[in-house]
Design an enzyme around this catalytic site. Structure first.
Site, PDB file in Angstrom:
ATOM      1  N   TRP A 327       0.865  -1.181  -0.044  1.00 31.98           N
ATOM      2  CA  TRP A 327      -0.108  -0.063   0.301  1.00 31.98           C
ATOM      3  C   TRP A 327       0.948   1.440   0.055  1.00 31.98           C
ATOM      4  CZ3 TRP A 327      -0.540   3.632   4.106  1.00 31.98           C
ATOM      5  CH2 TRP A 327      -1.291   4.782   3.816  1.00 31.98           C
ATOM      6  N   HIS A 328       2.056   1.210   0.672  1.00 32.50           N
ATOM      7  CA  HIS A 328       2.893   2.364   0.609  1.00 32.50           C
ATOM      8  C   HIS A 328       3.692   2.670  -0.625  1.00 32.50           C
ATOM      9  CE1 HIS A 328       2.961   2.090   5.210  1.00 32.50           C
ATOM     10  NE2 HIS A 328       2.910   3.494   5.072  1.00 32.50           N
ATOM     11  N   GLY A 329       3.678   1.386  -1.377  1.00 32.35           N
ATOM     12  CA  GLY A 329       4.450   1.696  -2.655  1.00 32.35           C
ATOM     13  C   GLY A 329       5.097   0.307  -2.983  1.00 32.35           C
TER      14      GLY A 329
END
EC number: 2.3.1.-
Length: 395
Positions: A327-329
């Site tokens: 989700w962060h990347g």
């Protein structure tokens, strides 16, 4: 204009919130006015980003259609496939925005313009998914009024970086008629939080970054010590920057009569890694706990695929933290960060069980201090991974 990053933003915000404050202190309703200024402030935030505006509008229409469609469907039937389809469709824009940079072959100096992404897409996705899940669980029965749904999704104080609110909690505040006294309390708390935010983000966070992190090459030439100091410095900077940011978001929400949830609760005094995730970025970790971990554990228990409860909860942790990392990347540091925390949680799970059985670690003041120090270092090392520094090769 990035929210909360310039004094101009705060000045404009102050002017626009004056009528809200005057209405509130006179015990009058101000939600209609708040909805009106939300549009103005969103226009300010996206004023230089036409792509962002279009992406935000399309994303919002997509989510609203999905949520309304699924709610209408849910009143008649309840198939697991349709539910999974709706959740996947809700996450799809975020997923595409994450893989977009990998799909378009960019020239090294011109990053491709990400047509799908916009400021806040990751946080808005949580709201869509959450509504679909609550509809599935029968917690939302009838269609949601459009203006209320839009106000919830596009609530500007928390749009860019949370905290992540829950629909039913949000609506309870939104519909509440605050008395003069109650609103005066909210206003006081809100302003207080905003000032703490200034202290955290613009004074402490700024100082750590400017005078410590930026000066590390001058402070030490020793590579190991330099990295160690960077790890401590970055962890502190991350906390003060993000907690300050959250203070602004929560403070402004309070002034608008919405008690957005807290995000931090003294995370650096956590006694263990589980405790840390109950104190750090709480609205995010609680969201993952309720909507990913609990669902997974419940589903596994119901299906009886894995009998061992310990194994179920450990697989659940890997699922949760891998998702949180992605989700962060999709950069390696985020995925490794997720894995790292999954491993820590799993190890702690085993340790806790083992310690209950053998009473190896007594519980007193000294062991508590020791536990806090150990947890702190594990957490800081996690942030060191998260910062991406170990992955940058210096020439």
């Amino acid at each position: 204009m990035t929210p909360y990053s310039s004094f101009l933003f705060f000045i404009l915000l102050g002017i626009l919130l004056l009528p809200t404050i005057i209405l509130g202190l006179n015990g009058k309703r101000f939600q209609a006015y708040n909805m009106f200024i939300s549009i103005i402030i969103l226009a300010l935030i996206f004023s230089h980003d036409l792509h962002g505006v279009i992406a935000l509008c399309l994303f919002t229409i997509w989510q609203v259609l999905l949520i309304s469609g699924y709610l209408a469907y849910r009143q008649k039937a309840n198939s697991g496939f349709v539910f999974c389809g709706a959740v996947i469709a809700s996450i799809l824009p975020l997923f595409l925005s994450k893989i977009w940079p990998f799909l378009s072959h960019p020239q090294p100096h011109h990053p491709p313009h990400n047509l799908i992404s916009f400021l806040g897409i990751s946080y808005l996705t949580f709201k869509g998914v959450q509504l679909i899940m609550e509809a599935r669980d029968g917690l939302l029965k009838e269609q949601l009024p459009l203006h209320r749904l839009l106000y919830f999704i596009l609530f500007f104080p928390t749009i860019s970086s949370g905290p992540i609110d829950r629909y039913r909690r949000f609506v309870k505040d939104e519909q509440k008629a605050w008395t003069k006294e109650e609103y005066a309390d909210l206003l006081y708390t809100g302003i207080h939080k905003i000032f703490i935010g200034f202290l955290y983000k613009f004074i402490i966070g700024y100082a750590i970054n400017t005078y410590f992190i930026m000066n590390l090459p001058a402070i030490t030439h020793n590579k190991i010590l330099g990295n160690l100091l960077y790890m401590y410095g970055y962890s502190m900077y991350l906390f003060f920057d993000f907690a300050g940011y959250t203070m602004f978001a929560v403070g402004v929400s309070y002034i608008m009569g919405i008690k957005s949830p807290e995000n931090f609760n003294k995370p650096f005094i956590s006694k263990n890694i589980k405790d840390f995730w109950n104190r750090w970025h709480m609205s995010l970790s609680f969201w993952f706990r309720d909507y990913v971990f609990m669902r997974f554990v419940f589903w596994m228990t119901k299906k009886k695929w894995i009998k061992n409860r310990m194994a179920v909860s450990n697989i659940g942790y890997f699922l949760l933290f891998m998702l949180m990392g992605v989700w962060h990347g999709l950069a390696p540091q985020y995925i490794i960060y997720g894995l790292y925390h999954a491993v820590l949680m799993t190890c702690y799970n085993f340790f806790e069980k083992w310690n209950k059985k053998y009473k190896w670690l007594p519980s007193n003041r000294w062991t508590t201090i020791l536990a806090i120090v150990i947890t702190f270092h594990f957490v800081c090392f996690g942030f060191y991974i998260f910062s991406g520094k170990p992955f940058h090769h210096h020439h």
